[in-house]
Enzyme design. Structure first.
Site, PDB file in Angstrom:
ATOM      1  N   LYS A  88      36.725  33.763  26.254  1.00  0.00           N
ATOM      2  CA  LYS A  88      36.754  34.320  27.599  1.00  0.00           C
ATOM      3  C   LYS A  88      37.938  35.265  27.762  1.00  0.00           C
ATOM      4  O   LYS A  88      38.943  35.178  27.060  1.00  0.00           O
ATOM      5  CB  LYS A  88      36.849  33.192  28.640  1.00  0.00           C
ATOM      6  CG  LYS A  88      35.638  32.262  28.644  1.00  0.00           C
ATOM      7  CD  LYS A  88      34.375  32.990  29.060  1.00  0.00           C
ATOM      8  CE  LYS A  88      33.176  32.060  29.173  1.00  0.00           C
ATOM      9  NZ  LYS A  88      32.693  31.570  27.885  1.00  0.00           N
ATOM     10  N   ASP A  89      37.802  36.172  28.751  1.00  0.00           N
ATOM     11  CA  ASP A  89      38.848  37.149  29.025  1.00  0.00           C
ATOM     12  C   ASP A  89      40.140  36.476  29.462  1.00  0.00           C
ATOM     13  O   ASP A  89      40.135  35.426  30.113  1.00  0.00           O
ATOM     14  CB  ASP A  89      38.408  38.104  30.144  1.00  0.00           C
ATOM     15  CG  ASP A  89      37.366  39.101  29.675  1.00  0.00           C
ATOM     16  OD1 ASP A  89      37.206  39.252  28.458  1.00  0.00           O
ATOM     17  OD2 ASP A  89      36.726  39.720  30.538  1.00  0.00           O
ATOM     18  N   ARG A  90      41.240  37.128  29.129  1.00  0.00           N
ATOM     19  CA  ARG A  90      42.542  36.648  29.578  1.00  0.00           C
ATOM     20  C   ARG A  90      42.750  36.942  31.057  1.00  0.00           C
ATOM     21  O   ARG A  90      43.300  36.118  31.793  1.00  0.00           O
ATOM     22  CB  ARG A  90      43.636  37.320  28.742  1.00  0.00           C
ATOM     23  CG  ARG A  90      45.049  37.015  29.197  1.00  0.00           C
ATOM     24  CD  ARG A  90      46.056  37.718  28.299  1.00  0.00           C
ATOM     25  NE  ARG A  90      47.421  37.467  28.725  1.00  0.00           N
ATOM     26  CZ  ARG A  90      48.488  37.952  28.111  1.00  0.00           C
ATOM     27  NH1 ARG A  90      48.341  38.708  27.041  1.00  0.00           N
ATOM     28  NH2 ARG A  90      49.699  37.687  28.557  1.00  0.00           N
ATOM     29  N   ARG A  91      42.322  38.106  31.506  1.00  0.00           N
ATOM     30  CA  ARG A  91      42.590  38.541  32.872  1.00  0.00           C
ATOM     31  C   ARG A  91      41.494  38.071  33.811  1.00  0.00           C
ATOM     32  O   ARG A  91      40.336  38.448  33.666  1.00  0.00           O
ATOM     33  CB  ARG A  91      42.687  40.066  32.931  1.00  0.00           C
ATOM     34  CG  ARG A  91      43.678  40.678  31.958  1.00  0.00           C
ATOM     35  CD  ARG A  91      45.098  40.212  32.223  1.00  0.00           C
ATOM     36  NE  ARG A  91      46.057  40.933  31.389  1.00  0.00           N
ATOM     37  CZ  ARG A  91      47.349  40.682  31.345  1.00  0.00           C
ATOM     38  NH1 ARG A  91      47.856  39.722  32.091  1.00  0.00           N
ATOM     39  NH2 ARG A  91      48.145  41.383  30.563  1.00  0.00           N
TER      40      ARG A  91
END
Length: 345
Positions: A88-91
Site C-alpha cells: 500500500k501507498d505510504r501517503r
C-alpha cells in the site's frame, strides 16, 4: 539511456497514451492524509481459530514494509513470520490486513503499543492459513481532489470513466521514485544475472514485465483496440485469475464482456514474448517465468462522486493489482502535494 532502454515500448507511466485525450482539468492531490483513504477488502472472514493472527491495521505516512518492521519489533518475530496481501501507498490513510505466524502462542495485540508506532488496530482474529500475496479481493478508495481548475469538463469525463473504464496501466509506484526501479532492473539485465536477494529479484522481474505491459497497452490505446478482443488475447473471468482463450469473438462473449462477467486481457511477458529485446528475454529465461494475463481495461466498481465547492469527492473500488492513480490520471492533471507532508522514517 542504454540500447535496451530504447527498445522498450514505454517508460513507466508518464508517456503512456490517454484513452480520452490528455485531461485539461487540474487538481491538488493528497493535500492531507485523509484526502487519500484506501481500505483493503479481504473478501472472506477469518475463521476464528488457528496459529495465524490476522490484524486489520490503519497507518498514516508509512508503507507496508515499514509496518512489517514495527510489527516484528512489537511481537518479537522475524519479518518472515509476518505476511500481507498487497503493498500500500505510504501517503494517505491506509487500512490493510497482516498475518502473524504464532504457533503455540496465545498472544493478544497491544493496541496502545501499536498506537505509539503510528498504527491503529481496527480488528484482529485468528485464522488457520497465513495471508499470501494477492489474497484480498478489492481495495476501497475515498479520495478528495482540491482546488480544481477547469472542472466544467469533468462531469462528462467522470461519466465516461464510470461507463467504459480506463486503460489498466501499472501505476508510477511500480517503477519507483524517478523510475529508479527500472534503472535497477536494467542493471541486472545488462549483467545477465538474477539478484540473489529475493526482494530484489522480484522487484526487477515485476518492474520489467509491468513496463512492457504498459507499452503494449499504450499501443493498443493508440490503435483504439484496448477494449476490443484480438486473436490470442486471454479472456479473464471477473474476480479471478482464471482465464480461457477462444479462436473467435462471439455475441455471447460480447454480452458477457458488456455485463462485466469477463474481461479482455493482455500478457505480462515471459522469455518467449514476441518483440522483447534479446537481453530482456534472456533475463526472463533465467527466472523460468511464465506469461500471466492482466485485464486491459480497468472498470471502477461502485464509482460515485460529489462536489463540494472546488473539491471533488470520489468513492470507488478497484480489483487487487489495480492503481487508483491510473484512474485519476485520465480524469485530471494531478498536483501531488504528498511530499509536503511530514516524512516518517
Amino acid at each position: 539511456m542504454s540500447i535496451q532502454h530504447q527498445a522498450l515500448p514505454a517508460f513507466g507511466l508518464d508517456q503512456a497514451p490517454y484513452a480520452y485525450g490528455a485531461p485539461v482539468c487540474q487538481a491538488d492531490f493528497k493535500t492531507f492524509p485523509q484526502d487519500f483513504v484506501v481500505e483493503e477488502v479481504l473478501g472472506f472472514e477469518p475463521c476464528g481459530e488457528g496459529e495465524h493472527l490476522f490484524l486489520l491495521l490503519q497507518t498514516d505516512d508509512q508503507n507496508t514494509r515499514f509496518t512489517v518492521k514495527c510489527l516484528s519489533s512489537l511481537f518479537g518475530l522475524s519479518q518472515r513470520a509476518i505476511t500481507y496481501s498487497g503493498l500500500k501507498d505510504r501517503r494517505g490513510l491506509t487500512s490493510q490486513w497482516f498475518s502473524l505466524h504464532l504457533p503455540g502462542k496465545n498472544l493478544e495485540p497491544d493496541a496502545v503499543a501499536m498506537a505509539e508506532q503510528g498504527i491503529t488496530l481496527l480488528r484482529y482474529a485468528r485464522h488457520n492459513k497465513k495471508l499470501r500475496i494477492g489474497t484480498h479481493k478489492t481495495n476501497r478508495f475515498q479520495i478528495v481532489l482540491r482546488n480544481l481548475v477547469g472542472k466544467d469538463q469533468l462531469e462528462q469525463r467522470l461519466a465516461l470513466i464510470k461507463e467504459s473504464g480506463v486503460p489498466n496501466y501499472f501505476g508510477a509506484q511500480r517503477f519507483g521514485h524517478d523510475s529508479g526501479n527500472i534503472e535497477e532492473a536494467m542493471h541486472w539485465v545488462e549483467q545477465n544475472a538474477l539478484p540473489r536477494e529475493k526482494a530484489l529479484r522480484s522487484r526487477a522481474l515485476t518492474t520489467l514485465r509491468s513496463w512492457w505491459f504498459n507499452g503494449m497497452l499504450g499501443q493498443r490505446v493508440l490503435a483504439q483496440s484496448w477494449t476490443r478482443w484480438q486473436a490470442e488475447d486471454p479472456i479473464l473471468l471477473d474476480g479471478s485469475q482464471s482465464y480461457f482463450q477462444e479462436s473467435a469473438w462471439s455475441e455471447v462473449l460480447e454480452a458477457r464482456y458488456q455485463s462485466g462477467d469477463i474481461h479482455i486481457g493482455g500478457w505480462l511477458p515471459c522469455a518467449e514474448q514476441e518483440g522483447l529485446p534479446a537481453p530482456i528475454s534472456a533475463f526472463l529465461r533465467l527466472a523460468a517465468i511464465k506469461a500471466e494475463p492482466r485485464s486491459l481495461c480497468l472498470r471502477p466498481l461502485n464509482f460515485q462522486w460529489q462536489w463540494c465547492n472546488d473539491q471533488l469527492h470520489l468513492q470507488f473500488q478497484l480489483p487487487k493489482g489495480a492503481f487508483a492513480t491510473t484512474l485519476l490520471r485520465e480524469l485530471t492533471q494531478l498536483n501531488d502535494l504528498s511530499g509536503l507532508q511530514q516524512n516518517k522514517e
